[in-house]
Design a protein around this motif. Sequence first.
Motif, PDB file in Angstrom:
ATOM      1  N   SER A 168     -26.626  37.090   3.194  1.00 26.78           N
ATOM      2  CA  SER A 168     -26.917  37.058   4.630  1.00 26.78           C
ATOM      3  C   SER A 168     -27.962  35.986   4.943  1.00 26.78           C
ATOM      4  O   SER A 168     -27.854  35.269   5.945  1.00 26.78           O
ATOM      5  N   ASN A 169     -28.957  35.864   4.074  1.00 26.98           N
ATOM      6  CA  ASN A 169     -29.983  34.835   4.257  1.00 26.98           C
ATOM      7  C   ASN A 169     -29.382  33.436   4.171  1.00 26.98           C
ATOM      8  O   ASN A 169     -29.803  32.520   4.890  1.00 26.98           O
ATOM      9  N   ILE A 170     -28.406  33.264   3.297  1.00 27.34           N
ATOM     10  CA  ILE A 170     -27.733  31.964   3.179  1.00 27.34           C
ATOM     11  C   ILE A 170     -27.018  31.620   4.490  1.00 27.34           C
ATOM     12  O   ILE A 170     -27.109  30.485   4.985  1.00 27.34           O
ATOM     13  N   GLN A 171     -26.331  32.589   5.073  1.00 26.00           N
ATOM     14  CA  GLN A 171     -25.609  32.351   6.328  1.00 26.00           C
ATOM     15  C   GLN A 171     -26.560  31.993   7.464  1.00 26.00           C
ATOM     16  O   GLN A 171     -26.286  31.088   8.262  1.00 26.00           O
ATOM     17  N   VAL A 172     -27.690  32.689   7.536  1.00 24.69           N
ATOM     18  CA  VAL A 172     -28.681  32.404   8.580  1.00 24.69           C
ATOM     19  C   VAL A 172     -29.230  30.987   8.411  1.00 24.69           C
ATOM     20  O   VAL A 172     -29.352  30.225   9.384  1.00 24.69           O
ATOM     21  N   ALA A 173     -29.578  30.621   7.175  1.00 23.81           N
ATOM     22  CA  ALA A 173     -30.126  29.293   6.913  1.00 23.81           C
ATOM     23  C   ALA A 173     -29.109  28.200   7.255  1.00 23.81           C
ATOM     24  O   ALA A 173     -29.453  27.187   7.866  1.00 23.81           O
ATOM     25  N   GLN A 174     -27.862  28.406   6.859  1.00 24.97           N
ATOM     26  CA  GLN A 174     -26.828  27.413   7.152  1.00 24.97           C
ATOM     27  C   GLN A 174     -26.608  27.267   8.658  1.00 24.97           C
ATOM     28  O   GLN A 174     -26.390  26.155   9.153  1.00 24.97           O
ATOM     29  N   SER A 175     -26.686  28.377   9.388  1.00 25.78           N
ATOM     30  CA  SER A 175     -26.532  28.328  10.837  1.00 25.78           C
ATOM     31  C   SER A 175     -27.666  27.548  11.493  1.00 25.78           C
ATOM     32  O   SER A 175     -27.433  26.710  12.380  1.00 25.78           O
ATOM     33  N   GLN A 176     -28.891  27.788  11.053  1.00 24.76           N
ATOM     34  CA  GLN A 176     -30.047  27.085  11.618  1.00 24.76           C
ATOM     35  C   GLN A 176     -29.982  25.587  11.338  1.00 24.76           C
ATOM     36  O   GLN A 176     -30.234  24.769  12.231  1.00 24.76           O
ATOM     37  N   VAL A 177     -29.634  25.232  10.133  1.00 26.31           N
ATOM     38  CA  VAL A 177     -29.545  23.822   9.767  1.00 26.31           C
ATOM     39  C   VAL A 177     -28.393  23.146  10.515  1.00 26.31           C
ATOM     40  O   VAL A 177     -28.507  21.992  10.946  1.00 26.31           O
ATOM     41  N   GLU A 178     -27.304  23.860  10.699  1.00 23.61           N
ATOM     42  CA  GLU A 178     -26.156  23.296  11.415  1.00 23.61           C
ATOM     43  C   GLU A 178     -26.525  22.954  12.857  1.00 23.61           C
ATOM     44  O   GLU A 178     -26.137  21.905  13.382  1.00 23.61           O
TER      45      GLU A 178
END
Length: 226
Positions: A168-178
């Motif tokens: 879940s943390n990976i998905q949040v980080a990828q969303s923020q960077v995107e």
Amino acid sequence: MARSSAPVLFSIRKPAVHKAVKWTSIVYTGVASLTVGGGLCAVPFKQVENLSHDSLIKRAASLVTDSSSTFLSQTSLALVDAITEYSKAVHTLIALQKRYLQSLEKLSPAEEDTIWQVIIGQRSQIRDRQDECKRFESTWVSAVRLCETAAEAAYISGAEHAAITVRSNIQVAQSQVEVAQKLSLDSDKKLAETKVMEVERMMQYVASSQNNIEEEEVPEAYLRED
């Protein structure tokens, strides 16, 4: 001699067994101290001997996922900040170039030189920001891979909750960077449009300057209407 030596040999072996028990206790206590220090183990020290290898592995896997998530969070923050600063630098350059083009015919040579020095300095800052973005992006990609590996290890070891959390943390980080990267792409697009406008404006300016020079060189008599 044989009878007298037997008790001596037996008495020598007893401390060795005691030391082995003592070292075993130290090893388990050390493991418990490590897990408790990470805030992951709720088992009191007196019950450490009852922990199985599976339990210790699950706690170790949870510790790894927590550390990996912290690393990912920090690198994500650094990358997003770097991209934001890059976008700001690009917008500053766009504003400078537009102001220069609007005032092109009104500037003295000294004023034009001053503005160009500022523009050159801003372009240099953009290159520095780009290098910073690339450096943080490389670290961030490594952090994502580390979290993916940690999540897989946690799932295999039976720590399903830790695996779900880190994914879940990976998905949040990828969303923020995107989101940050989209802003950066928009800035790059506007910068490219500004460069096209700059070329067109400079061509117009050069053509206008040449026409003015030609008009000045033509004798006044030829400009009169008969």
